[in-house]
Write a protein that holds these residues in place. Structure first.
Motif: not given
Length: 159
Positions: A99-103
């Motif tokens: 999944a795409p990273g949060k930061q």
């Protein structure tokens, strides 16, 4: 400890060489213990279609820490391309998801799926049994002390 490495029994192999000065070298000792432990681990994990590296990635993916592929590579001292291949395989088996990273949305996090967590529970039992076999000459207190010292040597007060 008798270890069968690629069909060759290693029972007492090298007993004569134990008197050599290299047996006081920390790097040699760690490498030797890792090599024998890897044989046992990979044999135990084979029933789950895992090897030490893929098992390590799955453990970290199931940690709740949402590691990125780069963090996995750095932590496991592997080339990023090796991590990509390991994650690709686990993802094909539906054991992890990216999944795409949060930061940083360009950085991909790796998280275990429910199936991955379930397999990890089962494989973990086999891996712990292999570890116990590799360290059978040590008491439980000695194993705990060795692990604490290795964590301290690697990460200081972080572990």
């Amino acid at each position: 400890m008798t270890i069968d490495v690629q069909g060759v029994k290693q029972d007492g192999a090298g007993e004569k060489l134990v008197a050599a000065s290299i047996t006081n070298d920390m790097g040699f000792l760690l490498a030797k213990l890792h090599a024998s432990g890897s044989v046992l681990n990979n044999r135990a994990l084979a029933d789950f279609n895992l090897k030490e590296r893929s098992y390590s990635v799955l453990i970290l993916a199931d940690s709740g820490l949402e590691p990125t592929q780069r963090e996995l590579a750095d932590f496991l001292s592997l080339d990023p391309s090796q991590i990509v291949a390991l994650v690709d395989d686990l993802e094909k088996r539906k054991l992890v998801v990216r999944a795409p990273g949060k930061q940083d949305r360009r950085a991909k996090t790796v998280t275990a799926t429910k199936a991955g967590s379930k397999l990890l529970d089962e494989a973990g039992k086999a891996a712990r049994s292999a570890e116990a076999q590799a360290l059978e000459r040590l008491s439980a207190d000695e194993v705990a002390t060795m692990k604490a010292l290795l964590r301290k040597a690697l990460w200081g007060g972080l572990a």
